[in-house]
Design an enzyme around this catalytic site. Structure first.
Site, short mmCIF file in Angstrom:
data_model
loop_
_atom_site.label_atom_id
_atom_site.label_comp_id
_atom_site.label_asym_id
_atom_site.label_seq_id
_atom_site.Cartn_x
_atom_site.Cartn_y
_atom_site.Cartn_z
N GLN A 15 1.01 -1.20 0.00
CA GLN A 15 -0.20 -0.21 0.11
C GLN A 15 0.97 1.33 -0.11
O GLN A 15 1.96 1.20 -0.01
CB GLN A 15 -0.95 0.00 1.22
CG GLN A 15 -0.02 0.11 2.47
CD GLN A 15 -0.82 0.22 3.72
OE1 GLN A 15 -2.12 -0.46 3.92
NE2 GLN A 15 -0.69 1.10 4.72
N GLY A 18 4.93 2.53 -1.57
CA GLY A 18 5.54 1.32 -2.24
C GLY A 18 4.63 0.96 -3.17
O GLY A 18 5.07 0.45 -4.19
N VAL A 65 11.08 -7.09 6.92
CA VAL A 65 12.24 -6.76 6.77
C VAL A 65 13.18 -6.67 8.11
O VAL A 65 14.53 -6.51 7.96
CB VAL A 65 12.16 -5.33 6.02
CG1 VAL A 65 11.64 -5.21 4.87
CG2 VAL A 65 11.44 -4.16 7.18
N TYR A 151 11.39 8.31 15.05
CA TYR A 151 11.29 8.47 13.44
C TYR A 151 12.47 9.11 12.96
O TYR A 151 13.13 8.76 11.89
CB TYR A 151 9.93 8.73 13.09
CG TYR A 151 9.46 8.53 11.60
CD1 TYR A 151 9.09 7.40 11.12
CD2 TYR A 151 9.54 9.97 10.96
CE1 TYR A 151 8.86 7.45 9.77
CE2 TYR A 151 9.21 9.63 9.62
CZ TYR A 151 8.97 8.53 8.79
OH TYR A 151 8.66 8.70 7.69
N LYS A 155 15.30 7.97 10.31
CA LYS A 155 15.29 8.50 8.89
C LYS A 155 16.66 9.18 8.54
O LYS A 155 17.31 9.26 7.63
CB LYS A 155 14.16 9.35 8.59
CG LYS A 155 12.92 8.54 8.46
CD LYS A 155 12.91 7.49 7.56
CE LYS A 155 11.72 6.57 7.05
NZ LYS A 155 11.68 5.76 6.23
N1 LIG Z 1 3.70 9.05 3.59
C1 LIG Z 1 4.55 9.94 3.94
O1 LIG Z 1 4.24 11.06 4.51
C2 LIG Z 1 5.89 9.59 4.02
C3 LIG Z 1 6.46 8.52 4.18
N2 LIG Z 1 7.90 8.26 3.93
C4 LIG Z 1 8.21 6.71 4.00
O2 LIG Z 1 7.80 6.10 2.83
C5 LIG Z 1 7.81 4.74 3.25
C6 LIG Z 1 6.48 4.07 2.83
O3 LIG Z 1 5.45 4.92 3.86
P1 LIG Z 1 4.05 4.79 3.43
O4 LIG Z 1 3.84 4.11 2.39
O5 LIG Z 1 3.64 6.22 3.72
O6 LIG Z 1 3.22 4.09 4.67
P2 LIG Z 1 2.15 2.97 4.72
O7 LIG Z 1 1.98 2.56 5.95
O8 LIG Z 1 0.98 3.42 3.89
O9 LIG Z 1 2.80 1.65 4.04
C7 LIG Z 1 4.08 1.03 4.54
C8 LIG Z 1 3.90 -0.37 4.16
O10 LIG Z 1 5.10 -1.06 4.78
C9 LIG Z 1 4.82 -1.99 5.14
N3 LIG Z 1 5.70 -2.76 6.38
C10 LIG Z 1 5.54 -2.15 7.57
N4 LIG Z 1 6.37 -2.98 8.26
C11 LIG Z 1 7.12 -3.86 7.34
C12 LIG Z 1 8.01 -4.77 7.81
N5 LIG Z 1 8.50 -5.04 8.74
N6 LIG Z 1 8.40 -5.46 6.74
C13 LIG Z 1 7.68 -5.38 5.45
N7 LIG Z 1 6.99 -4.53 5.24
C14 LIG Z 1 6.44 -3.78 6.29
C15 LIG Z 1 3.32 -1.98 5.64
O11 LIG Z 1 2.41 -3.39 5.73
C16 LIG Z 1 2.75 -1.43 4.60
O12 LIG Z 1 2.12 -1.96 3.44
C17 LIG Z 1 8.07 4.61 4.80
O13 LIG Z 1 9.53 4.14 4.94
C18 LIG Z 1 7.95 5.95 5.24
O14 LIG Z 1 8.55 6.11 6.36
C19 LIG Z 1 8.59 9.06 4.00
C20 LIG Z 1 8.29 10.56 3.90
C21 LIG Z 1 7.01 10.65 3.84
C1 LIG Z 2 5.63 10.96 12.21
C2 LIG Z 2 4.94 10.74 10.80
C3 LIG Z 2 5.61 10.80 9.75
C4 LIG Z 2 5.11 11.20 8.43
C5 LIG Z 2 5.83 10.58 7.18
C6 LIG Z 2 6.99 11.49 7.05
O1 LIG Z 2 8.30 10.92 6.86
C7 LIG Z 2 6.85 12.98 6.79
C8 LIG Z 2 7.88 13.88 6.84
C9 LIG Z 2 7.69 15.29 6.27
C10 LIG Z 2 8.55 16.20 7.00
C11 LIG Z 2 9.25 15.95 8.14
C12 LIG Z 2 10.39 17.02 8.52
C13 LIG Z 2 10.19 18.11 9.29
C14 LIG Z 2 8.90 18.60 9.46
C15 LIG Z 2 8.94 20.13 9.51
C16 LIG Z 2 9.14 20.86 8.35
C17 LIG Z 2 8.76 20.25 7.01
C18 LIG Z 2 9.15 20.99 5.79
C19 LIG Z 2 9.29 20.20 4.57
C20 LIG Z 2 8.61 20.96 3.47
O2 LIG Z 2 7.58 20.17 3.00
O3 LIG Z 2 8.97 22.02 3.10
#
Ligand SMILES: NC(=O)C1=CN([C@@H]2O[C@H](COP(=O)(O)OP(=O)(O)OC[C@H]3O[C@@H](n4cnc5c(N)ncnc54)[C@H](O)[C@@H]3O)[C@@H](O)[C@H]2O)C=CC1
Ligand SMILES: CCCCCC(=O)/C=C/C=C\C/C=C\C/C=C\CCCC(=O)O
Length: 271
Positions: A15, A18, A65, A151, A155
């Protein structure tokens, strides 16, 4: 680099981001191994992809993972199905500020395991034919997110590890490009953690602060992050890049590449 006929492996593919990465790979002609800990959602996605791209374009592999064994088995199963791997995206990630060891093992441990496994199959010194690794960090790998210090630490770790190992891969001619993706907030399930007790504990004012941060910086559509991912996968000039994606701007973070020019090292340090 054309994606036609290439084979990719994406973690956390069931989801969210990914799923977006898997779909843009499929649209561009790649085959994709979908790895996720969530078997039910992963299998549903595989069925949906079967209708659009044909049953031989993807395989779903249940994989946590955090587990060396499961991860290795998934790589082996992907290679058995598709005979090679060209692209690995270490994307799986969670927010868990209470169980910080779980968060560290998933977000940073998962990226380290996935990168080492990918290198062991793809690097030229092991008989591999090269490829590209894209590790998913976050803007929280560059800036602190005060409501989620664990978190943030994971990261920052992903970005630091990826920058170092990409320099190593380049200097040692592994033939594998390693890039990092640093998105700001994107429209996926993980955002709900910004308002959950796991993140903000029992400090309600932090929930309000989260709302303000998100209202100020905005929320990206998954498709925008997927386009940025595609750049890192296909643009062969991107090698050791850290690409930030925000509502205002998508572009490389201008980090110096010290390993290529050790001569400028002293000018970067307060020595
Ligand atoms: N959505 C956002 O605002 C942002 C997300 N990210 C990063 O993007 C990546 C994906 O996140 P999203 O799609 O937003 O979250 P999500 O929660 O929608 O998807 C995460 C997926 O990873 C899977 N997952 C969780 N733990 C796992 C494990 N141990 N082994 C295998 N699969 C596992 C879940 O089942 C899920 O399908 C993460 O690393 C997150 O930190 C980075 C910046 C912003
Ligand atoms: C804890 C929830 C995590 C959600 C997923 C994620 O990684 C989102 C991160 C987004 C920004 C994090 C960094 C700092 C927050 C402060 C300001 C953001 C400025 C970034 C911008 O868009 O200009």
């Amino acid at each position: 680099m054309s994606l036609q006929g290439k084979v990719a492996l994406v973690t956390g593919a069931a989801q969210g981001l990914g799923k977006g990465f898997a779909e843009i790979l499929l649209k561009n002609g790649a085959k994709v191994a979908l790895l996720d800990i969530n078997e039910a959602v992963g299998k549903d996605l595989k069925s949906a992809f079967d209708k659009e791209y044909g049953p031989d374009s993807t395989v779903f592999l249940k994989c946590d993972v955090k587990s060396d064994d499961q991860f290795k088995e998934a790589f082996e199963a992907a290679i058995k199905k598709f005979h090679k791997i060209d692209i690995v995206c270490n994307n799986a990630g969670i927010v868990d500020e209470k169980d910080w060891e779980r968060a560290l093992a998933t977000n940073l441990g998962g990226v380290i395991r996935g990168t080492y496994l990918a290198l062991s199959y793809m690097k030229k010194q092991n008989g591999g034919h090269g490829g590209v690794i894209i590790n998913v960090a976050s803007m929280a790998g560059i800036l602190p997110l005060l409501t989620a210090p664990i978190y943030t630490a994971t990261k920052h770790g992903v970005l630091g590890f990826s920058r170092a190992i990409s320099d190593l891969s380049r200097v040692c001619n592994f033939g594998v490009r390693i890039n990092t993706l640093c998105p700001s907030f994107a429209e996926t399930a993980i955002l709900s953690s910004m308002y959950s007790a796991d993140t903000v504990k029992d400090i309600p004012s932090l929930q309000e602060m989260n709302r303000k941060i998100i209202n100020t910086v905005g929320i990206l559509d998954v498709s925008v992050v997927a386009e940025a991912f595609l750049q890192l996968a296909t643009d062969e000039s991107k090698n050791g890049s850290a690409l930030m994606v925000t509502k205002k701007h998508t572009g490389d973070i201008p980090f110096p590449k010290v390993s290529e020019d050790l001569a400028n090292l002293s000018s970067m340090l307060p020595l």
